[in-house]
Design a protein around this motif. Structure first.
Motif, PDB file in Angstrom:
ATOM      1  N   THR A  13      50.721  35.629  32.069  1.00 56.50           N
ATOM      2  CA  THR A  13      49.732  34.565  32.278  1.00 56.50           C
ATOM      3  C   THR A  13      48.333  35.132  32.044  1.00 56.50           C
ATOM      4  OG1 THR A  13      51.190  33.680  33.990  1.00 56.50           O
ATOM      5  CG2 THR A  13      48.960  32.807  33.905  1.00 56.50           C
ATOM      6  N   GLY A  14      48.111  36.340  32.550  1.00 59.33           N
ATOM      7  CA  GLY A  14      46.868  37.072  32.287  1.00 59.33           C
ATOM      8  C   GLY A  14      47.219  38.368  31.583  1.00 59.33           C
ATOM      9  N   ILE A  15      46.271  39.317  31.577  1.00 54.36           N
ATOM     10  CA  ILE A  15      46.590  40.689  31.177  1.00 54.36           C
ATOM     11  C   ILE A  15      46.260  41.575  32.367  1.00 54.36           C
ATOM     12  CG2 ILE A  15      46.018  42.634  29.674  1.00 54.36           C
ATOM     13  CD1 ILE A  15      45.481  40.727  27.410  1.00 54.36           C
TER      14      ILE A  15
ATOM     15  N   ASN B 243      48.327  45.639  43.489  1.00 58.26           N
ATOM     16  CA  ASN B 243      48.134  44.874  42.255  1.00 58.26           C
ATOM     17  C   ASN B 243      49.426  44.876  41.429  1.00 58.26           C
ATOM     18  OD1 ASN B 243      47.277  45.424  39.100  1.00 58.26           O
ATOM     19  ND2 ASN B 243      46.217  43.710  40.032  1.00 58.26           N
ATOM     20  N   ASP B 244      49.757  43.732  40.839  1.00 60.00           N
ATOM     21  CA  ASP B 244      51.029  43.609  40.111  1.00 60.00           C
ATOM     22  C   ASP B 244      51.140  44.574  38.922  1.00 60.00           C
ATOM     23  OD1 ASP B 244      49.094  42.225  38.612  1.00 60.00           O
ATOM     24  OD2 ASP B 244      50.313  40.428  38.324  1.00 60.00           O
ATOM     25  N   ALA B 245      50.029  44.754  38.194  1.00 62.79           N
ATOM     26  CA  ALA B 245      50.086  45.652  37.032  1.00 62.79           C
ATOM     27  C   ALA B 245      50.141  47.115  37.483  1.00 62.79           C
ATOM     28  CB  ALA B 245      48.882  45.418  36.123  1.00 62.79           C
ATOM     29  N   ASP B 246      49.501  47.424  38.610  1.00 68.91           N
ATOM     30  CA  ASP B 246      49.636  48.782  39.148  1.00 68.91           C
ATOM     31  C   ASP B 246      51.098  49.041  39.509  1.00 68.91           C
ATOM     32  OD1 ASP B 246      46.981  49.346  38.843  1.00 68.91           O
ATOM     33  OD2 ASP B 246      46.450  49.069  40.953  1.00 68.91           O
TER      34      ASP B 246
ATOM     35  N   THR C 163      42.364  48.704  38.304  1.00 68.52           N
ATOM     36  CA  THR C 163      41.590  48.483  37.078  1.00 68.52           C
ATOM     37  C   THR C 163      41.886  47.065  36.579  1.00 68.52           C
ATOM     38  OG1 THR C 163      43.347  49.432  35.699  1.00 68.52           O
ATOM     39  CG2 THR C 163      41.591  50.919  36.454  1.00 68.52           C
ATOM     40  N   GLU C 164      40.903  46.449  35.979  1.00 59.08           N
ATOM     41  CA  GLU C 164      41.008  45.045  35.571  1.00 59.08           C
ATOM     42  C   GLU C 164      40.649  44.915  34.087  1.00 59.08           C
ATOM     43  OE1 GLU C 164      42.836  43.363  38.017  1.00 59.08           O
ATOM     44  OE2 GLU C 164      41.341  41.780  37.952  1.00 59.08           O
ATOM     45  N   LEU C 165      41.389  45.630  33.244  1.00 62.81           N
ATOM     46  CA  LEU C 165      41.037  45.642  31.821  1.00 62.81           C
ATOM     47  C   LEU C 165      41.289  44.293  31.160  1.00 62.81           C
ATOM     48  CD1 LEU C 165      42.336  49.196  30.820  1.00 62.81           C
ATOM     49  CD2 LEU C 165      40.026  48.495  31.481  1.00 62.81           C
ATOM     50  N   GLY C 166      42.083  43.443  31.776  1.00 60.08           N
ATOM     51  CA  GLY C 166      42.294  42.094  31.242  1.00 60.08           C
ATOM     52  C   GLY C 166      41.031  41.249  31.282  1.00 60.08           C
ATOM     53  N   HIS C 167      40.061  41.708  32.064  1.00 56.53           N
ATOM     54  CA  HIS C 167      38.801  40.965  32.147  1.00 56.53           C
ATOM     55  C   HIS C 167      37.697  41.614  31.311  1.00 56.53           C
ATOM     56  CE1 HIS C 167      40.248  38.173  35.258  1.00 56.53           C
ATOM     57  NE2 HIS C 167      41.028  39.187  35.571  1.00 56.53           N
ATOM     58  N   LEU C 168      38.066  42.644  30.554  1.00 51.22           N
ATOM     59  CA  LEU C 168      37.076  43.291  29.685  1.00 51.22           C
ATOM     60  C   LEU C 168      36.639  42.298  28.602  1.00 51.22           C
ATOM     61  CD1 LEU C 168      35.839  46.157  28.968  1.00 51.22           C
ATOM     62  CD2 LEU C 168      37.723  46.368  27.339  1.00 51.22           C
TER      63      LEU C 168
ATOM     64  N   PRO D  53      48.826  39.330  41.771  1.00 52.10           N
ATOM     65  CA  PRO D  53      47.973  39.337  40.569  1.00 52.10           C
ATOM     66  C   PRO D  53      46.470  39.359  40.861  1.00 52.10           C
ATOM     67  CG  PRO D  53      48.787  37.125  40.961  1.00 52.10           C
ATOM     68  CD  PRO D  53      49.429  38.004  42.009  1.00 52.10           C
ATOM     69  N   ALA D  54      46.029  40.364  41.600  1.00 53.16           N
ATOM     70  CA  ALA D  54      44.605  40.538  41.912  1.00 53.16           C
ATOM     71  C   ALA D  54      44.419  41.987  42.357  1.00 53.16           C
ATOM     72  CB  ALA D  54      44.184  39.602  43.051  1.00 53.16           C
ATOM     73  N   PRO D  55      43.191  42.499  42.289  1.00 52.18           N
ATOM     74  CA  PRO D  55      42.962  43.801  42.908  1.00 52.18           C
ATOM     75  C   PRO D  55      43.270  43.694  44.406  1.00 52.18           C
ATOM     76  CG  PRO D  55      41.089  43.142  41.558  1.00 52.18           C
ATOM     77  CD  PRO D  55      41.978  41.944  41.673  1.00 52.18           C
TER      78      PRO D  55
ATOM     79  N   LEU E  39      49.518  47.835  29.873  1.00 51.67           N
ATOM     80  CA  LEU E  39      48.998  46.461  29.872  1.00 51.67           C
ATOM     81  C   LEU E  39      50.173  45.515  30.074  1.00 51.67           C
ATOM     82  CD1 LEU E  39      46.562  46.584  26.803  1.00 51.67           C
ATOM     83  CD2 LEU E  39      45.984  46.853  29.231  1.00 51.67           C
ATOM     84  N   THR E  40      50.083  44.631  31.045  1.00 53.36           N
ATOM     85  CA  THR E  40      51.141  43.637  31.229  1.00 53.36           C
ATOM     86  C   THR E  40      50.649  42.326  30.627  1.00 53.36           C
ATOM     87  OG1 THR E  40      50.343  42.998  33.435  1.00 53.36           O
ATOM     88  CG2 THR E  40      51.989  44.760  33.329  1.00 53.36           C
ATOM     89  N   LEU E  41      51.436  41.798  29.705  1.00 54.12           N
ATOM     90  CA  LEU E  41      51.025  40.613  28.945  1.00 54.12           C
ATOM     91  C   LEU E  41      51.799  39.419  29.481  1.00 54.12           C
ATOM     92  CD1 LEU E  41      51.343  42.458  25.515  1.00 54.12           C
ATOM     93  CD2 LEU E  41      49.229  42.078  26.823  1.00 54.12           C
TER      94      LEU E  41
ATOM     95  N   ALA F 246      41.023  35.957  42.488  1.00 50.35           N
ATOM     96  CA  ALA F 246      42.154  35.022  42.372  1.00 50.35           C
ATOM     97  C   ALA F 246      42.096  34.336  41.015  1.00 50.35           C
ATOM     98  CB  ALA F 246      42.086  33.998  43.498  1.00 50.35           C
ATOM     99  N   ALA F 247      42.418  35.097  39.952  1.00 45.95           N
ATOM    100  CA  ALA F 247      42.291  34.511  38.606  1.00 45.95           C
ATOM    101  C   ALA F 247      43.367  33.463  38.337  1.00 45.95           C
ATOM    102  CB  ALA F 247      42.337  35.617  37.552  1.00 45.95           C
ATOM    103  N   HIS F 248      44.611  33.695  38.823  1.00 49.35           N
ATOM    104  CA  HIS F 248      45.700  32.763  38.479  1.00 49.35           C
ATOM    105  C   HIS F 248      46.417  32.228  39.711  1.00 49.35           C
ATOM    106  CE1 HIS F 248      44.988  33.867  34.364  1.00 49.35           C
ATOM    107  NE2 HIS F 248      45.081  35.128  34.709  1.00 49.35           N
ATOM    108  N   VAL F 249      45.773  32.352  40.867  1.00 49.05           N
ATOM    109  CA  VAL F 249      46.310  31.771  42.104  1.00 49.05           C
ATOM    110  C   VAL F 249      45.166  31.017  42.780  1.00 49.05           C
ATOM    111  CG1 VAL F 249      48.233  33.372  42.539  1.00 49.05           C
ATOM    112  CG2 VAL F 249      45.913  33.999  43.257  1.00 49.05           C
TER     113      VAL F 249
HETATM  114  C1  BGC Z   1      44.215  39.685  37.379  1.00 46.24           C
HETATM  115  C2  BGC Z   1      44.833  41.053  37.559  1.00 46.24           C
HETATM  116  C3  BGC Z   1      46.333  40.958  37.289  1.00 46.24           C
HETATM  117  C4  BGC Z   1      46.583  40.336  35.934  1.00 46.24           C
HETATM  118  C5  BGC Z   1      48.062  40.159  35.654  1.00 46.24           C
HETATM  119  C6  BGC Z   1      44.539  39.191  35.989  1.00 46.24           C
HETATM  120  O1  BGC Z   1      43.945  37.957  35.777  1.00 46.24           O
HETATM  121  O2  BGC Z   1      42.809  39.750  37.553  1.00 46.24           O
HETATM  122  O3  BGC Z   1      44.587  41.551  38.853  1.00 46.24           O
HETATM  123  O4  BGC Z   1      46.893  42.245  37.357  1.00 46.24           O
HETATM  124  O5  BGC Z   1      45.948  39.084  35.832  1.00 46.24           O
HETATM  125  O6  BGC Z   1      48.682  39.332  36.582  1.00 46.24           O
END
Ligand code: BGC
Length: 246
Positions: A133-135, A104-107, A149-154, A65-67, A129-131, A76-79
């Motif tokens: 813990t994050g997006i 990246n997990d969403a990729d 791409t990190e559209l969840g942080h837009l 879950p990171a680029p 978009l994966t919905l 490391a938004a959620h780790v």
């Molecule tokens: C991370 C992304 C990740 C997404 C879903 C976001 O907070 O920055 O890299 O794909 O969470 O796990």
């Protein structure tokens, strides 16, 4: 051809053997809770434990879950924060005792939807978009992925999209489907204003309940539930591993 896919998430680390002809799991998906704190050592050893349950000659792909740039996790938004600038490909490779691919997990989810799911054969621009813990986000054009791409942080009205409209926020804030669909609609509209996609696919475990919120979304692009739901991350990671090994 078969490969092992791993999906490292904020709450669980999941793995399965994947048949790359069909995109289906072969046998059971294995899962352990994500260790807390989710440090590199702890996550690598949880992954080693899971992967030990599968044949040891097969390629391994890991969605994280990171680029992931050149095998390095950059945020490391959620780790645990120790993943920032960590050499993930080397750490997992050493821990598992074999070469791995890390993406990246969403990729990974986007690749899976493009190979086997709701984006298969789609000629235009698709935003997945994966919905959870994050997006997470993936952008594909004619099946070709633009990675990381990190559209969840837009920012959407000053707040990161994933702090407004992730599946976690729906639960934490006790939002109704209507309230959550409104927040998600704003996120999709903000993305639409920048990218004008032909199709938006919504994935993650909550896409199992797509009929509760997809019809409520009042946005320009076509929106559909992703087909592989929370299997997509595993399948896409396995697909990339198999390609890298070919
Ligand atoms: C991370 C992304 C990740 C997404 C879903 C976001 O907070 O920055 O890299 O794909 O969470 O796990």
């Amino acid at each position: 051809m078969q490969a092992i896919g791993v999906d490292v998430g904020g709450s669980g680390v999941k793995a399965a053997l994947v048949d790359l002809g069909s995109g289906e799991f072969v046998g059971e998906r294995l899962r352990v809770d994500t260790p807390q704190p989710a440090t590199p050592d702890a996550v690598v050893s949880a992954t080693r434990q899971l992967v030990a349950g599968f044949p040891d000659h097969l390629p391994v792909g890991i969605g994280f879950p990171a680029p992931v740039v050149d095998g390095i996790t950059t945020t490391a938004a959620h780790v645990d924060a120790a993943w920032v600038d960590a050499p993930a490909r080397r750490l997992f490779g050493q821990g598992l005792g074999r070469d791995v691919v890390v993406l990246n997990d969403a990729d990974a989810a986007g690749l899976a939807e493009s190979h086997f799911g709701a984006a298969a054969g789609e000629p235009g621009v698709v935003v997945v978009l994966t919905l959870g813990t994050g997006i997470g986000s993936a952008i594909l054009s004619g099946g070709v992925l633009v990675p990381n791409t990190e559209l969840g942080h837009l920012p959407v009205r000053g707040v990161a999209a994933e702090e407004r409209a992730s599946a976690r926020i729906r639960k934490e804030q006790g939002l109704s489907w209507e309230q959550w669909a409104e927040a998600l609609g704003e996120v999709i509209a903000a993305i639409d204003a920048l990218l004008w996609p032909d199709l938006v696919l919504l994935g993650g475990g909550v896409s199992r309940k797509a009929e509760k919120f997809v019809p409520l979304l009042d946005v320009r692009p076509r929106v559909r539930a992703a087909a592989l739901q929370n299997r997509a991350g595993i399948v896409g990671a396995a697909a990339l591993a198999a390609e890298a090994a070919a």
